[in-house]
Design an enzyme around this catalytic site. Structure first.
Site, PDB file in Angstrom:
ATOM      1  N   GLU A  95       2.739 -25.324 -17.321  1.00 54.04           N
ATOM      2  CA  GLU A  95       3.076 -26.179 -18.460  1.00 54.04           C
ATOM      3  C   GLU A  95       3.334 -25.324 -19.696  1.00 54.04           C
ATOM      4  OE1 GLU A  95       2.766 -30.255 -18.768  1.00 54.04           O
ATOM      5  OE2 GLU A  95       4.011 -29.247 -17.307  1.00 54.04           O
ATOM      6  N   VAL A 127       6.294 -25.654 -12.251  1.00 53.81           N
ATOM      7  CA  VAL A 127       5.673 -24.401 -12.668  1.00 53.81           C
ATOM      8  C   VAL A 127       4.709 -24.674 -13.820  1.00 53.81           C
ATOM      9  CG1 VAL A 127       7.660 -23.066 -11.885  1.00 53.81           C
ATOM     10  CG2 VAL A 127       7.566 -23.816 -14.258  1.00 53.81           C
ATOM     11  N   ASP A 169       8.189 -19.763  -4.785  1.00 54.79           N
ATOM     12  CA  ASP A 169       7.169 -19.212  -5.675  1.00 54.79           C
ATOM     13  C   ASP A 169       7.463 -17.739  -5.912  1.00 54.79           C
ATOM     14  OD1 ASP A 169       4.683 -18.819  -7.170  1.00 54.79           O
ATOM     15  OD2 ASP A 169       4.042 -20.690  -6.239  1.00 54.79           O
ATOM     16  N   ASN A 175      -0.037 -40.828 -19.515  1.00 54.22           N
ATOM     17  CA  ASN A 175      -0.983 -39.959 -20.218  1.00 54.22           C
ATOM     18  C   ASN A 175      -1.216 -40.417 -21.650  1.00 54.22           C
ATOM     19  OD1 ASN A 175      -1.663 -38.255 -18.130  1.00 54.22           O
ATOM     20  ND2 ASN A 175      -0.028 -36.805 -18.546  1.00 54.22           N
ATOM     21  N   MET A 186       0.403 -28.879  -7.052  1.00 55.86           N
ATOM     22  CA  MET A 186       1.353 -29.963  -7.293  1.00 55.86           C
ATOM     23  C   MET A 186       2.627 -29.752  -6.484  1.00 55.86           C
ATOM     24  SD  MET A 186       1.535 -32.817  -8.901  1.00 55.86           S
ATOM     25  CE  MET A 186       0.429 -32.814 -10.302  1.00 55.86           C
ATOM     26  N   HIS A 230       7.319 -37.206 -12.947  1.00 53.73           N
ATOM     27  CA  HIS A 230       5.906 -36.887 -13.154  1.00 53.73           C
ATOM     28  C   HIS A 230       5.067 -37.446 -12.011  1.00 53.73           C
ATOM     29  CE1 HIS A 230       2.011 -37.810 -15.604  1.00 53.73           C
ATOM     30  NE2 HIS A 230       1.884 -36.711 -14.881  1.00 53.73           N
TER      31      HIS A 230
END
Length: 733
Positions: free
Chosen positions: A415, A413, A356, A513, A337, A463
């Protein structure tokens, strides 16, 4: 305002220049069509004029028809809107036919004036249909320019003569992909497809040269010449018969019969091929009117053109907030993502810092962009210089200090609220005080995540959907304390990366969602009831969904569904409704059948990851019912499971604008595009029927189908959603 300008040069060439005043792109209106008619008459009647060149005064040629014109005509026609639309379409045919015949003698086909079209940039819809009516079409060599007939993507088809002209020019089989897929082509492909005759660095000069050297024979279109035969054969010819059988199979294979426009288009081509050209135009006009009168057409145009465009132009952007375009973006997390977010942001010209845990992980995220660009180079769409420049915009590093100077952070990062909170606090200690912080969470409430922030008014949800570079929608989520500047920042960023935004208020699963999960779960419930998996998926596909709920579950991974179910149950406690869908998901997880990624899920897969069929082992756990349900019943369960959540989202204030509910549903998970979206679908079937059907489904299948109070109230009053919540009417009031 004059949308067309007329002039005649010293060589006797009349130039009709399309330049719509006050608009960035030329679009055709009824008034503009009437003006073209008069200018064509003027040029044909002037003995000093040797020929005509039609071109544009803007950087692009045309953006198509002003679709609001069709709504106005329908309204003006009163009790007979079909007649009003048909007469308008036939008026357009008359004008373009006049242009095509250009004053030539009806018998000898001589004495006409040559007409060329100089296409100086992108050309779509009616612009392309005008070009097809000309005798010669020259397009700019600029590879960024595109031409095509994309009407099918809006729920209609080329109704200005484009369907009949192009199919008679190249044959039904060659025309079908262009007309039915609606793809826009670059100049080279357009010439190969015969949409244009020539490509030139100076299309106006080339068009003029052709006009001055054209012979009488150059002006006669194939269908006006004696002995014309349709390429590939007419329907009554053996070869032509097979062509139309193949085209019909292709249409039904791709659309499952859910979309009215493709069937109408093919009917217009087939029936038009049986008669003379002018009669064929009348047939096209009748089928075009038929599609325009279908409520699906109006809903698709409204959602996929008018509403989508309004959202992209800032319809819901907070007023009086200055420009918030992003200059330097920080992306936390270089997984799939985060890597996708970095890619689309670099494409938009932003400086990107990709963070990262270590250098190797950060480099892997940057490599995603490099691999994407390498594919583009192989297809000839990306140059080495462009690749180098884009990669130069991305800094991959584990060093948080590199985030200094960022004006937007997007956290992508794991969930996990704890992990997200830790990253929020670390990063806020480094970034500027006015930097906006966004979380890319797909399920965790933004208000809760914002508690870790020192500046909750600058904390927002952005999102994305996976894969980021392909998905068109971005869902922006406002927490309870999110301020207007954060919303404006998110919207301006989404506009920069050329995606469509919707803005919703915070709630578990937000909007998209919230509706997708019941769709999947209803399919899973049916499995536990013994409904055949192919029936469930095919029922959805015949509604126009790209994939059914069972296949969608395999694609998104079964263990993800199990993880979401556990997390939701932990958060809701006793309020969480037990579901046989959860039992099925947990059982599949125990079996190690995690979906496509594990080469085993609801489907079996071969070594290359290709689906080989539904897993027959499912019947050992959940035997097939002897009597399978009716197709319509399955479809209505799948539809109502989603649309009732959309209504509840509107009722609870998660949705503030119904346009976002419809556009978001289509772009996020492919909700039956022909319907215009869940709220448009309820308007099509009518709120009284919807409420009645809710009661029936609730009595038979459970309280999840209980009619929401808002829908019940609207049903009792006979209201529609776009009648009650029309944003344009509300803003006008």
């Amino acid at each position: 305002m004059a949308d067309f300008k007329y002039s005649v040069d010293a060589d006797g060439v009349a130039f009709i220049t399309w330049d719509a005043e006050g608009k960035s792109m030329n679009v055709m209106t009824r008034e503009a069509f009437e003006l073209v008619d008069g200018l064509v008459d003027q040029a044909l009647a002037d003995d000093a004029v040797k020929g005509i060149v039609i071109t544009s005064g803007k950087s692009d040629f045309a953006g198509g028809m002003d679709l609001n014109t069709l709504a106005v005509i329908r309204e003006e026609a009163g009790d007979n809107p079909a007649q009003g639309l048909f007469d308008f379409v036939m008026g357009g045919h008359r004008i373009l036919r006049k242009l095509e015949l250009a004053g030539m003698d009806a018998k000898t086909k001589k004495g006409g004036k040559p007409v060329a079209c100089a296409i100086n940039g992108t050309c779509a819809g009616i612009g392309t249909e005008i070009a097809l009516a000309c005798h010669h079409r020259v397009m700019t060599s600029n590879p960024k320019a595109k031409i095509g007939l994309p009407e099918i993507l809006l729920g209609i088809f080329p109704g200005g003569g484009g369907t009949i002209r192009y199919s008679r020019m190249v044959g039904a089989m060659a025309a079908a992909p262009v007309l039915l897929e609606g793809k826009m082509m670059d100049p080279a492909k357009a010439k190969s497809a015969q949409l244009v005759d020539a490509v030139s660095d100076d299309p106006v000069a080339a068009a003029k040269e052709w006009v001055l050297n054209a012979k009488d024979a150059d002006l006669v279109k194939p269908w006006d010449a004696k002995g014309y035969k349709m390429p590939g054969g007419a329907p009554y010819h053996p070869a032509g018969f097979m062509t139309f059988v193949g085209a019909a199979a292709m249409v039904n294979g791709k659309t499952q019969g859910a979309f009215p426009a493709p069937k109408a288009l093919l009917s217009a081509i087939y029936e038009g091929a049986l008669v003379d050209f002018d009669t064929a135009l009348r047939i096209e006009a009748r089928w075009f009117t038929h599609v325009l009168m279908n409520p699906s057409s109006s809903a698709m145009i409204r959602s996929l053109f008018i509403n989508k465009q309004a959202l992209e132009k800032g319809a819901v952007r907070p007023k009086d907030i200055p420009d918030q375009r992003v200059k330097k973006l920080g992306v936390l997390g270089a997984g799939m993502m985060g890597a996708g977010i970095a890619l689309v942001s670099a494409q938009a010209g932003m400086e990107v810092v990709l963070i990262d845990r270590d250098q190797a992980a950060a480099d892997k995220g940057k490599a995603y962009t490099e691999a994407y660009l390498d594919k583009g180079m192989k297809r000839g769409k990306v140059t080495a210089e462009k690749k180098e420049a884009m990669l130069g915009l991305i800094t991959a590093t584990p060093d948080l200090d590199a985030l200094k100077g960022c004006d937007l952070i997007i956290e992508a990062v794991f969930e996990d609220p704890g992990v997200k909170a830790e990253m929020t606090q670390k990063v806020e200690a480094i970034i500027p005080e006015d930097c906006i912080f966004a979380s890319n969470t797909s399920t965790l409430p933004i208000t809760g995540l914002a508690k870790a922030s020192m500046r909750p008014e600058q904390f927002i949800g952005i999102h994305f959907f996976s894969p980021v570079e392909k998905m068109l929608l971005v869902e922006i989520i406002k927490g309870k304390e999110t301020g207007d500047r954060a919303v404006a920042k998110a919207l301006d960023y989404v506009r920069q990366i050329r995606k469509t935004p919707i803005v919703v208020n915070d709630a578990r699963f937000f909007y998209c969602n919230r509706c997708i999960i019941p769709y999947i779960n209803e399919g899973l419930r049916m499995i536990t009831e013994g409904v055949a998996m192919p029936l469930i998926d095919h029922a959805a596909q015949q509604l126009g969904f790209p994939v059914g709920p069972i296949q969608l579950n395999d694609e998104t991974s079964i263990d993800l569904g199990a993880k979401i179910a556990r997390a939701t149950k932990a958060a809701m406690g006793d309020a969480y409704p037990d579901s046989p869908a959860d039992d099925l998901i947990f059982w599949m997880e125990e079996q190690g059948r995690l979906g496509r990624k594990a080469n085993a899920g609801f489907f079996d897969y071969d070594e290359k990851g290709k689906r080989t069929g539904y897993w027959k082992g499912m019947q050992d756990k959940y035997p097939l019912a002897e009597e399978q349900p009716d197709l319509i019943e399955v479809q209505e369960r799948l539809m109502f499971a989603q649309v009732l959540e959309a209504v509840r989202a509107l009722e609870e204030g998660v949705l503030e604008d119904i346009r976002e509910g419809d556009v978001g549903a289509i772009l996020a998970w492919g909700f039956a595009p022909w319907s215009g979206g869940p709220l448009s679908w309820l308007d099509i079937i009518g709120t009284p029927y919807a409420a009645e059907r809710c009661d029936q489904l609730a009595a038979k299948y459970g309280e999840r189908f209980t009619c929401p109070p808002l829908l019940r109230e609207m049903a009792d009053k006979g209201q529609t959603f776009y009648g009650r919540f029309n944003p344009e009417a509300q803003s006008a009031a």
